[in-house]
Design a protein around this motif. Structure first.
Motif, PDB file in Angstrom:
ATOM      1  N   ALA A 135      41.002  32.598  30.383  1.00 23.07           N
ATOM      2  CA  ALA A 135      40.224  32.315  29.201  1.00 23.07           C
ATOM      3  C   ALA A 135      41.178  31.673  28.041  1.00 23.07           C
ATOM      4  O   ALA A 135      42.097  31.932  28.003  1.00 23.07           O
ATOM      5  N   ALA A 149      37.767  26.289  33.890  1.00 20.53           N
ATOM      6  CA  ALA A 149      37.450  27.656  33.974  1.00 20.53           C
ATOM      7  C   ALA A 149      37.916  28.102  35.437  1.00 20.53           C
ATOM      8  O   ALA A 149      37.857  29.389  35.701  1.00 20.53           O
ATOM      9  N   ASP A 164      33.192  28.472  26.133  1.00 20.96           N
ATOM     10  CA  ASP A 164      34.049  27.963  26.773  1.00 20.96           C
ATOM     11  C   ASP A 164      34.911  29.426  27.387  1.00 20.96           C
ATOM     12  O   ASP A 164      35.337  29.515  28.376  1.00 20.96           O
ATOM     13  N   GLN A 165      34.994  30.323  26.230  1.00 22.58           N
ATOM     14  CA  GLN A 165      35.405  31.622  26.680  1.00 22.58           C
ATOM     15  C   GLN A 165      34.616  32.377  27.461  1.00 22.58           C
ATOM     16  O   GLN A 165      35.140  33.027  28.417  1.00 22.58           O
ATOM     17  N   HIS A 202      34.384  21.230  31.812  1.00 18.11           N
ATOM     18  CA  HIS A 202      34.397  22.623  31.452  1.00 18.11           C
ATOM     19  C   HIS A 202      34.501  23.557  32.757  1.00 18.11           C
ATOM     20  O   HIS A 202      35.254  24.634  32.720  1.00 18.11           O
ATOM     21  N   LEU A 227      32.422  31.208  29.709  1.00 18.55           N
ATOM     22  CA  LEU A 227      32.421  30.558  30.792  1.00 18.55           C
ATOM     23  C   LEU A 227      33.526  31.199  31.751  1.00 18.55           C
ATOM     24  O   LEU A 227      33.245  31.451  33.021  1.00 18.55           O
ATOM     25  N   ALA A 228      34.791  31.403  31.033  1.00 17.19           N
ATOM     26  CA  ALA A 228      35.758  31.793  31.897  1.00 17.19           C
ATOM     27  C   ALA A 228      35.473  33.130  32.370  1.00 17.19           C
ATOM     28  O   ALA A 228      35.846  33.847  33.424  1.00 17.19           O
TER      29      ALA A 228
END
Length: 273
Positions: free
Chosen positions: A273, A192, A126-127, A188, A129-130
């Motif tokens: 993020a 983002a 997830d971090q 998700h 992706l951001a």
């Protein structure tokens, strides 16, 4: 399993130097490329777009984008570029060794970013992706395609289902793979900072000489020693699964592919993020 080994995809498991890895990824490419090209082809791609292909694999998607963006160009990245170097020489593609979890690109570098079967293998997905969203220009597009395990989990064939679920267990313990994460892929991507999200799911079948069947057969072969160390999986179950996957009359569901297209807003920064 009694011991957890922390590694990245390709360090040991699915290393590009493995004898069957070129064929394994080639089979996956044959299975996935038609849907990938359809998703990308639905976008208003312009000849001057700057494109980024994350986890280039065999390089087919990067070459597809290069043919459509000759005035912009394509950067294609991977931890191991051996497979694409064998067929390099395509104008407009810059092949770059790049670790998504550590290496960066300047904000607003690309009009289109694509990644396939990549984020599920990243522990900080997830971090990461951001960060990737920030590499898009305002109004730029991100297309992600990720594997989901739920069709295999629902299979009626005991050995195939148990062995297949063992693959996901092994990958989770060794490299942190999560093939449930893609079930909320649009969520998700929305968190983002992306908008205009569009989702579709492609289902695959194994057996009967299908590409996904060959990919899954070679995957089970590579992981066989690891699978046999998992409680509830025996060498006989692994052997039976391999026999079934080679059987032209075998028909069972393979992995699903969740594909989501999203756009970075023209105004305002992406989510933090």
């Amino acid at each position: 399993m009694t011991q957890q080994i922390v590694e990245r995809y390709g360090d040991q498991i699915f290393n590009h130097a493995a004898t069957s890895e070129d064929e394994r990824l080639g089979a996956l490419t044959a299975e996935l490329d038609p849907a990938t090209f359809r998703r990308l082809g639905s976008l208003p791609i312009q000849p001057d777009w700057r494109c980024l292909e994350l986890g280039a694999g065999t390089g087919t998607v990067a070459r597809w984008m290069s043919e459509r963006c000759p005035d912009g160009g394509v950067v294609a990245t991977d931890l191991d570029l051996e497979l694409v170097r064998r067929n390099d020489g395509d104008a407009g593609v810059t092949w770059t060794h790049h670790d998504l979890t550590r290496d960066d690109f300047p904000p607003g570098s690309f009009d289109l970013i694509h990644a396939r079967y990549l984020f599920c293998h990243l522990r900080g997905r997830d971090q990461d992706l951001a960060r990737v969203v920030r590499w898009l220009v305002p109004g730029g597009w991100l297309v992600l395609e990720e594997p989901a395990r739920f069709p295999i989990e629902a299979s009626s064939h005991d050995a195939y289902r148990t062995t297949g679920m063992g693959v996901f267990t092994a990958l989770a313990e060794r490299i942190g793979t999560d093939c449930d994460w893609p079930r909320d892929l649009a969520g998700h991507m929305g968190r983002a900072g992306l908008i205009e999200l569009d989702t579709d799911v492609a289902y695959s079948m194994v057996g009967g000489g299908r590409p996904m069947g060959r990919f899954w057969e070679l995957t089970v072969e590579q992981l066989a020693p690891v699978l046999c160390a998992i409680d509830g999986i025996t060498p006989g179950m692994v052997a039976d699964t391999l026999v079934r996957l080679r059987d032209p009359d075998f028909r069972e569901p393979g992995m699903a592919t969740v594909g989501v297209t999203g756009r970075r807003p023209v105004a305002g920064p992406p989510a933090a993020a």
